[in-house]
Design a protein around this motif. Structure first.
Motif, PDB file in Angstrom:
ATOM      1  N   MET A 131       0.851  -1.192   0.000  1.00 17.25           N
ATOM      2  CA  MET A 131       0.000   0.000   0.000  1.00 17.25           C
ATOM      3  C   MET A 131       0.888   1.244   0.000  1.00 17.25           C
ATOM      4  N   SER A 132       0.574   2.221  -0.866  1.00 19.97           N
ATOM      5  CA  SER A 132       1.376   3.437  -0.952  1.00 19.97           C
ATOM      6  C   SER A 132       1.080   4.347   0.229  1.00 19.97           C
ATOM      7  N   ASN A 133       1.969   5.344   0.421  1.00 20.47           N
ATOM      8  CA  ASN A 133       1.773   6.302   1.515  1.00 20.47           C
ATOM      9  C   ASN A 133       0.472   7.082   1.339  1.00 20.47           C
ATOM     10  N   THR A 134       0.147   7.419   0.092  1.00 22.38           N
ATOM     11  CA  THR A 134      -1.088   8.163  -0.165  1.00 22.38           C
ATOM     12  C   THR A 134      -2.303   7.350   0.250  1.00 22.38           C
ATOM     13  N   ASN A 135      -2.311   6.092  -0.093  1.00 24.78           N
ATOM     14  CA  ASN A 135      -3.438   5.231   0.294  1.00 24.78           C
ATOM     15  C   ASN A 135      -3.530   5.074   1.813  1.00 24.78           C
ATOM     16  N   ARG A 136      -2.381   5.022   2.479  1.00 20.62           N
ATOM     17  CA  ARG A 136      -2.390   4.937   3.938  1.00 20.62           C
ATOM     18  C   ARG A 136      -3.030   6.185   4.550  1.00 20.62           C
ATOM     19  N   ILE A 137      -2.703   7.344   3.984  1.00 18.10           N
ATOM     20  CA  ILE A 137      -3.280   8.597   4.478  1.00 18.10           C
ATOM     21  C   ILE A 137      -4.789   8.605   4.274  1.00 18.10           C
ATOM     22  N   LEU A 138      -5.247   8.135   3.103  1.00 12.57           N
ATOM     23  CA  LEU A 138      -6.684   8.097   2.826  1.00 12.57           C
ATOM     24  C   LEU A 138      -7.400   7.170   3.796  1.00 12.57           C
ATOM     25  N   VAL A 139      -6.817   6.013   4.049  1.00 12.00           N
ATOM     26  CA  VAL A 139      -7.421   5.078   5.013  1.00 12.00           C
ATOM     27  C   VAL A 139      -7.467   5.703   6.403  1.00 12.00           C
ATOM     28  N   PHE A 140      -6.376   6.381   6.784  1.00 10.83           N
ATOM     29  CA  PHE A 140      -6.322   7.025   8.096  1.00 10.83           C
ATOM     30  C   PHE A 140      -7.413   8.090   8.232  1.00 10.83           C
ATOM     31  N   LEU A 141      -7.636   8.868   7.175  1.00 12.14           N
ATOM     32  CA  LEU A 141      -8.661   9.914   7.233  1.00 12.14           C
ATOM     33  C   LEU A 141     -10.055   9.303   7.350  1.00 12.14           C
ATOM     34  N   ARG A 142     -10.313   8.204   6.612  1.00  9.04           N
ATOM     35  CA  ARG A 142     -11.630   7.565   6.715  1.00  9.04           C
ATOM     36  C   ARG A 142     -11.859   6.991   8.111  1.00  9.04           C
ATOM     37  N   VAL A 143     -10.842   6.331   8.638  1.00 10.76           N
ATOM     38  CA  VAL A 143     -10.964   5.770   9.989  1.00 10.76           C
ATOM     39  C   VAL A 143     -11.137   6.892  11.017  1.00 10.76           C
ATOM     40  N   SER A 144     -10.406   7.986  10.813  1.00 11.02           N
ATOM     41  CA  SER A 144     -10.511   9.120  11.750  1.00 11.02           C
ATOM     42  C   SER A 144     -11.923   9.674  11.778  1.00 11.02           C
ATOM     43  N   LEU A 145     -12.590   9.699  10.616  1.00  8.72           N
ATOM     44  CA  LEU A 145     -13.980  10.191  10.579  1.00  8.72           C
ATOM     45  C   LEU A 145     -14.876   9.299  11.433  1.00  8.72           C
ATOM     46  N   HIS A 146     -14.715   7.975  11.274  1.00  8.16           N
ATOM     47  CA  HIS A 146     -15.555   7.063  12.058  1.00  8.16           C
ATOM     48  C   HIS A 146     -15.250   7.168  13.559  1.00  8.16           C
ATOM     49  N   VAL A 147     -13.967   7.343  13.874  1.00  8.66           N
ATOM     50  CA  VAL A 147     -13.581   7.501  15.284  1.00  8.66           C
ATOM     51  C   VAL A 147     -14.178   8.789  15.857  1.00  8.66           C
ATOM     52  N   LEU A 148     -14.172   9.857  15.055  1.00  4.41           N
ATOM     53  CA  LEU A 148     -14.736  11.138  15.490  1.00  4.41           C
ATOM     54  C   LEU A 148     -16.235  10.994  15.775  1.00  4.41           C
ATOM     55  N   VAL A 149     -16.931  10.295  14.885  1.00  7.32           N
ATOM     56  CA  VAL A 149     -18.368  10.068  15.110  1.00  7.32           C
ATOM     57  C   VAL A 149     -18.576   9.300  16.410  1.00  7.32           C
ATOM     58  N   ALA A 150     -17.790   8.250  16.612  1.00 10.04           N
ATOM     59  CA  ALA A 150     -17.946   7.427  17.816  1.00 10.04           C
ATOM     60  C   ALA A 150     -17.665   8.238  19.074  1.00 10.04           C
ATOM     61  N   VAL A 151     -16.604   9.053  19.046  1.00  8.54           N
ATOM     62  CA  VAL A 151     -16.244   9.840  20.238  1.00  8.54           C
ATOM     63  C   VAL A 151     -17.325  10.870  20.547  1.00  8.54           C
ATOM     64  N   LEU A 152     -17.778  11.630  19.522  1.00 10.67           N
ATOM     65  CA  LEU A 152     -18.803  12.655  19.751  1.00 10.67           C
ATOM     66  C   LEU A 152     -20.123  12.039  20.191  1.00 10.67           C
ATOM     67  N   LEU A 153     -20.437  10.864  19.609  1.00  8.61           N
ATOM     68  CA  LEU A 153     -21.671  10.187  20.019  1.00  8.61           C
ATOM     69  C   LEU A 153     -21.567   9.718  21.467  1.00  8.61           C
ATOM     70  N   ALA A 154     -20.409   9.183  21.846  1.00  2.36           N
ATOM     71  CA  ALA A 154     -20.205   8.717  23.222  1.00  2.36           C
ATOM     72  C   ALA A 154     -20.293   9.882  24.202  1.00  2.36           C
ATOM     73  N   VAL A 155     -19.661  11.013  23.826  1.00  3.51           N
ATOM     74  CA  VAL A 155     -19.723  12.196  24.695  1.00  3.51           C
ATOM     75  C   VAL A 155     -21.163  12.645  24.879  1.00  3.51           C
ATOM     76  N   GLY A 156     -21.940  12.650  23.787  1.00  5.80           N
ATOM     77  CA  GLY A 156     -23.340  13.074  23.865  1.00  5.80           C
ATOM     78  C   GLY A 156     -24.156  12.143  24.742  1.00  5.80           C
ATOM     79  N   MET A 157     -23.910  10.828  24.615  1.00  5.17           N
ATOM     80  CA  MET A 157     -24.690   9.877  25.415  1.00  5.17           C
ATOM     81  C   MET A 157     -24.318   9.944  26.894  1.00  5.17           C
TER      82      MET A 157
END
Length: 374
Positions: free
Chosen positions: A1-27
């Motif tokens: 996997m190239s560095n660019t693809n790693r960055i893209l995967v990291f950004l997608r995972v970060s979005l899901h992590v952000l949703v989970a964290v904000l949802l947990a904080v709200g609950m």
């Protein structure tokens, strides 16, 4: 996997992590509020279902994508109204909106999401409740469009790699085909210059022997000489065939000896055919590969003389002139007329590959060759 693809995967995972964290904080903030907790759990299920569906590689149809977005956005609105702490899910929601919708509608809906957020945060937080969400929304949009540009660049380079691999495969196939064609051409010339010429001579000698038999062997000695020549020619062809199959050249005689042998063989064949032929030879030695090409020129010239010219005298000359060699085969027969056959065309190609030039003028077959020491 190239560095660019790693960055893209990291950004997608970060979005899901952000949703989970904000949802947990709200609950956590809405503990005790059963409605908020139920809505948060439903939001988590809907968001997770859509994410898993997408990550399994199943393409979204526009209807499915818009339905998922509508349900997610509606749940968020209700959640924010029930418990304002859920309003900060606006940032990942803006990214989701921009991802699923075209640019124009995405920006319009993002503005609507921001406007709703400001109505929730503004009255209680004052200026901070207005500036914070606005800056956060702008940052979310900046992150998304940076992600999209990076993804487009990654797709571009991925396509370049695919095109390059396809071009390499086409080039390899073309080189293979060119190699096969070149080898076929080389083998054709080898067979013509040796075996085919010998077999042609055997056919001519066989016809001559038939005539002698029809004449009830008025001259048995001549018939025996013809048969001996046929055997000699067949033996030479057998040796040449074995050499070609084995791909061996072996130690080569000096060029004058090779030309003398060719001249003697031409005289024997012509004599067996009933017409005397005198071949005079004046040959200087040449280094390889010029010597090999010169031998082919002499071989082709003498073969044509025996088969077609009806000549009684021929002269073969090989000489040096500075860094060039000259080869001339002359006869007093009918000369060469009409279109060139396969033998002369192949010989012309062989001479050209060696950097020389072949000319055919009436009774003279001539070639000039560069002398290159190995």
């Amino acid at each position: 996997m190239s560095n660019t693809n790693r960055i893209l995967v990291f950004l997608r995972v970060s979005l899901h992590v952000l949703v989970a964290v904000l949802l947990a904080v709200g609950m956590v903030s809405a503990r005790g509020n059963v409605a908020a907790l139920c809505l948060g759990a439903l939001f988590a299920v809907v968001y997770l279902a859509g994410t898993v569906y997408h990550n399994e590689g199943k393409p979204y149809t526009p209807a499915v994508a818009y339905l998922w977005l509508a349900v997610t956005a509606a749940l968020w609105v209700v959640m924010a109204l029930v418990s304002p702490t859920f309003v900060w899910l606006e940032f990942p929601l803006v990214i989701l909106v921009s991802y699923l919708l075209p640019v124009g509608p995405g920006l319009v809906l993002s503005a609507a999401v921001l406007a709703f957020t400001l109505t929730v945060t503004g009255p209680e937080s004052g200026v901070g409740g207005l500036v914070g969400p606005t800056i956060g929304t702008a940052m979310a949009l900046l992150i998304f469009y940076s992600y999209r540009a990076l993804r487009a660049e990654a797709e571009h380079y991925k396509q370049l790699v695919v095109d390059l691999q396809a071009a390499q495969m086409e080039l390899a196939a073309a080189e293979h085909e060119a190699g096969v064609s070149a080898e076929r051409s080389r083998m054709s010339r080898e067979v013509h210059d040796t075996i085919a010429q010998g077999l042609s001579s055997i056919v001519l000698l066989g016809r001559a022997l038939d005539k002698q038999l029809d004449q009830q062997l008025d001259n048995p000695a001549q018939a025996r000489e013809t048969l001996t020549t046929i055997r000699s020619t067949a033996a030479d062809n057998l040796a040449e065939a074995r050499r070609i199959v084995a791909g061996e050249t072996g130690p080569l005689e000096p060029l004058p000896a090779r030309v003398e042998r060719l001249a003697h063989a031409a005289e024997e064949r012509q004599r067996a055919l009933g017409t005397p032929l005198e071949v005079r030879v004046s040959v200087v030695d040449l280094p390889e590969p010029a010597a090999g090409v010169a031998e082919r020129v002499v071989r082709e010239g003498l073969s044509n003389i025996v088969r077609h010219a009806g000549a009684t005298r021929a002269v073969v000359t090989v000489d040096k002139l500075g860094d060039q060699a000259t080869v001339d085969v002359f006869d007093n027969g009918r000369g060469i007329t009409g279109e060139e056959g396969f033998g002369l065309r192949g010989l012309r190609s062989r001479v050209a590959e060696a950097g020389g030039e072949l000319t055919v003028e009436g009774n003279v077959l001539a070639a000039t060759l560069p002398i290159k020491e190995r």
